[in-house]
Design an enzyme around this catalytic site. Structure first.
Site, PDB file in Angstrom:
ATOM      1  N   CYS A 111       4.518  -1.071   9.146  1.00  0.00           N
ATOM      2  CA  CYS A 111       3.850  -1.382   7.890  1.00  0.00           C
ATOM      3  C   CYS A 111       4.168  -2.815   7.497  1.00  0.00           C
ATOM      4  CB  CYS A 111       4.316  -0.417   6.797  1.00  0.00           C
ATOM      5  SG  CYS A 111       3.532  -0.690   5.204  1.00  0.00           S
ATOM      6  N   HIS A 163      -2.327   6.694   6.774  1.00  0.00           N
ATOM      7  CA  HIS A 163      -1.220   5.807   6.406  1.00  0.00           C
ATOM      8  C   HIS A 163      -1.456   5.228   5.005  1.00  0.00           C
ATOM      9  CE1 HIS A 163       2.042   2.862   7.366  1.00  0.00           C
ATOM     10  NE2 HIS A 163       1.387   2.157   6.449  1.00  0.00           N
ATOM     11  N   GLU A 164      -2.675   4.769   4.740  1.00  0.00           N
ATOM     12  CA  GLU A 164      -2.967   4.149   3.447  1.00  0.00           C
ATOM     13  C   GLU A 164      -2.959   5.174   2.312  1.00  0.00           C
ATOM     14  OE1 GLU A 164      -2.426   1.176   3.702  1.00  0.00           O
ATOM     15  OE2 GLU A 164      -2.825   1.014   5.844  1.00  0.00           O
ATOM     16  N   HIS A 224       0.453   5.685   1.189  1.00  0.00           N
ATOM     17  CA  HIS A 224       0.849   4.674   0.216  1.00  0.00           C
ATOM     18  C   HIS A 224       0.441   5.089  -1.195  1.00  0.00           C
ATOM     19  CE1 HIS A 224       2.609   1.193   2.212  1.00  0.00           C
ATOM     20  NE2 HIS A 224       1.723   1.297   3.185  1.00  0.00           N
TER      21      HIS A 224
END
Length: 136
Positions: free
Chosen positions: A85, A126-127, A130
């Protein structure tokens, strides 16, 4: 406007607030920042540029795409992988899904549902992590 990359783990660990139409400029900044880091980054969430809103931008097979308020509504085909990241050093092991169906709002804040597979699905997961305040 290209923004600095947030590296404060406490900030990144916060769950993002829902995005609204007034946050379109954040999406523009997110896209410009992603483009500026294209050599080492394929996706970003708004918290990576210091804005705690549920907005992601990513490379969708060669074209950048933005999602407001994305959520995964269906997943299939679990697998283990390792990810890095831009906001964090090193890589971490994580579980991902080969296929994800995502409910989101486009730039006009119209609700869309679309299924993504492979590498694009991994980026989106992945986002969205977040947005949930998960550190990966």
């Amino acid at each position: 406007m290209k923004r600095e990359i947030m590296k404060d783990v406490e900030f990144l660990a916060q769950k993002a607030e829902p995005a609204a139409a007034a946050d379109r400029s954040v999406a523009e900044d997110l896209l410009e920042t992603l483009a500026a880091h294209k050599d080492g980054c394929v996706g970003m969430a708004a918290n990576m540029i210091g804005v705690n809103k549920r907005i992601i931008a990513f490379d969708n097979e060669g074209t950048y795409m933005v999602m407001f308020n994305p959520e995964i509504v269906k997943r299939s085909g679990p697998y283990e992988t390792e990810e890095g990241c831009l906001s964090l050093e090193g890589t971490r092991k994580t579980r991902r899904w080969k296929s994800v169906k995502v409910r989101y709002q486009n730039e006009k804040f119209e609700i869309r549902i679309k299924t993504f597979t492979g590498w694009t699905a991994q980026i989106i997961q992945h986002e969205i992590d977040h947005c949930e305040g998960r550190i990966i």
